[in-house]
Design a protein around this motif. Structure first.
Motif, short mmCIF file in Angstrom:
data_model
loop_
_atom_site.label_atom_id
_atom_site.label_comp_id
_atom_site.label_asym_id
_atom_site.label_seq_id
_atom_site.Cartn_x
_atom_site.Cartn_y
_atom_site.Cartn_z
N LYS A 1 0.80 -1.23 0.00
CA LYS A 1 0.00 0.00 0.00
C LYS A 1 0.83 1.28 0.00
CE LYS A 1 -3.57 -2.65 0.18
NZ LYS A 1 -4.06 -3.15 -1.06
N ASN A 2 2.11 1.18 -0.30
CA ASN A 2 2.99 2.33 -0.41
C ASN A 2 2.66 3.07 -1.72
OD1 ASN A 2 5.24 3.99 0.25
ND2 ASN A 2 6.52 2.81 -1.15
N VAL A 3 2.59 4.39 -1.68
CA VAL A 3 2.35 5.18 -2.88
C VAL A 3 3.69 5.40 -3.57
CG1 VAL A 3 1.51 7.37 -3.79
CG2 VAL A 3 0.33 6.28 -1.88
N ILE A 4 3.74 5.00 -4.84
CA ILE A 4 4.99 5.07 -5.60
C ILE A 4 4.75 5.67 -6.98
CG2 ILE A 4 6.13 3.16 -4.43
CD1 ILE A 4 5.24 1.31 -6.66
N GLU A 5 5.81 6.06 -7.63
CA GLU A 5 5.76 6.60 -8.98
C GLU A 5 5.96 5.46 -9.96
OE1 GLU A 5 7.57 10.49 -11.28
OE2 GLU A 5 8.48 9.79 -9.41
N ALA A 6 5.02 5.33 -10.91
CA ALA A 6 5.11 4.26 -11.91
C ALA A 6 5.14 4.88 -13.30
CB ALA A 6 3.90 3.35 -11.79
N PRO A 7 5.89 4.28 -14.22
CA PRO A 7 5.93 4.78 -15.60
C PRO A 7 4.55 4.70 -16.25
CG PRO A 7 7.59 3.08 -15.23
CD PRO A 7 6.73 3.10 -14.03
N ASP A 8 4.23 5.67 -17.12
CA ASP A 8 2.95 5.66 -17.83
C ASP A 8 2.93 4.66 -18.98
OD1 ASP A 8 1.49 7.43 -16.31
OD2 ASP A 8 2.01 9.17 -17.54
N LYS A 9 4.09 4.27 -19.44
CA LYS A 9 4.18 3.34 -20.57
C LYS A 9 3.70 1.95 -20.15
CE LYS A 9 7.46 1.79 -24.02
NZ LYS A 9 8.84 1.78 -24.47
N PRO A 10 2.83 1.31 -20.93
CA PRO A 10 2.35 -0.04 -20.57
C PRO A 10 3.43 -1.11 -20.71
CG PRO A 10 1.41 0.64 -22.68
CD PRO A 10 2.20 1.80 -22.15
N ASP A 11 3.26 -2.18 -19.96
CA ASP A 11 4.14 -3.36 -20.01
C ASP A 11 5.56 -3.09 -19.53
OD1 ASP A 11 1.99 -4.92 -21.01
OD2 ASP A 11 2.45 -4.27 -23.04
N VAL A 12 5.71 -2.18 -18.57
CA VAL A 12 7.00 -1.91 -17.96
C VAL A 12 7.03 -2.59 -16.59
CG1 VAL A 12 8.54 -0.13 -17.05
CG2 VAL A 12 7.27 0.29 -19.15
N LYS B 1 8.56 -5.96 -4.34
CA LYS B 1 7.78 -6.85 -5.22
C LYS B 1 7.83 -6.29 -6.63
CE LYS B 1 5.75 -9.59 -2.13
NZ LYS B 1 5.63 -11.00 -2.13
N GLU B 2 7.83 -7.18 -7.62
CA GLU B 2 7.80 -6.74 -9.02
C GLU B 2 6.37 -6.38 -9.40
OE1 GLU B 2 9.63 -9.52 -11.68
OE2 GLU B 2 11.61 -8.73 -11.23
N LEU B 3 6.23 -5.25 -10.07
CA LEU B 3 4.94 -4.77 -10.54
C LEU B 3 5.05 -4.53 -12.04
CD1 LEU B 3 4.48 -2.12 -7.73
CD2 LEU B 3 3.55 -4.43 -7.76
N ILE B 4 3.92 -4.50 -12.72
CA ILE B 4 3.92 -4.24 -14.15
C ILE B 4 2.85 -3.21 -14.48
CG2 ILE B 4 2.36 -6.16 -14.67
CD1 ILE B 4 4.06 -6.53 -17.30
N THR B 5 3.18 -2.32 -15.39
CA THR B 5 2.22 -1.31 -15.80
C THR B 5 1.32 -1.88 -16.89
OG1 THR B 5 3.74 -0.42 -17.46
CG2 THR B 5 3.80 0.60 -15.27
N TYR B 6 0.16 -1.28 -17.04
CA TYR B 6 -0.77 -1.71 -18.08
C TYR B 6 -1.36 -0.49 -18.77
CZ TYR B 6 -4.20 -0.64 -14.47
OH TYR B 6 -4.92 0.00 -13.51
N ASP B 7 -1.97 -0.69 -19.90
CA ASP B 7 -2.56 0.39 -20.68
C ASP B 7 -3.92 0.73 -20.10
OD1 ASP B 7 -3.49 2.18 -22.56
OD2 ASP B 7 -2.80 1.00 -24.26
N LYS B 8 -4.03 1.86 -19.45
CA LYS B 8 -5.28 2.28 -18.81
C LYS B 8 -6.39 2.50 -19.83
CE LYS B 8 -2.82 4.52 -15.12
NZ LYS B 8 -2.48 5.79 -14.53
N ARG B 9 -6.02 2.93 -21.02
CA ARG B 9 -7.03 3.17 -22.06
C ARG B 9 -7.69 1.88 -22.50
NH1 ARG B 9 -3.00 6.33 -25.72
NH2 ARG B 9 -1.92 4.54 -24.95
N LYS B 10 -6.92 0.81 -22.62
CA LYS B 10 -7.49 -0.48 -23.01
C LYS B 10 -8.45 -0.98 -21.93
CE LYS B 10 -3.86 -2.25 -26.00
NZ LYS B 10 -2.84 -3.29 -26.18
#
Length: 56
Positions: free
Chosen positions: A15-26, A35-44
């Protein structure tokens, strides 16, 4: 210096607030729980949600 687009998100594990890249699949790590996290395409995701809502 190059600006990288990012968003503030909450880690689903700690539940820590962090900065994540806007690019999907990063793949990136939470700096607190590592922990490893992955970004996704919010528009999709919003397109899928609106299609599901229109189906009912």
């Amino acid at each position: 210096m190059k600006k990288i687009d990012s968003s503030m998100v909450e880690c689903p594990y700690c539940k820590n607030v962090i900065e994540a890249p806007d690019k999907p699949d990063v793949i990136f790590k939470c700096p607190k729980c590592h922990k490893e996290l992955i970004t996704y395409d919010k528009r999709k995701e919003s397109d899928i949600l609106s299609k599901e809502q229109n189906a009912y």
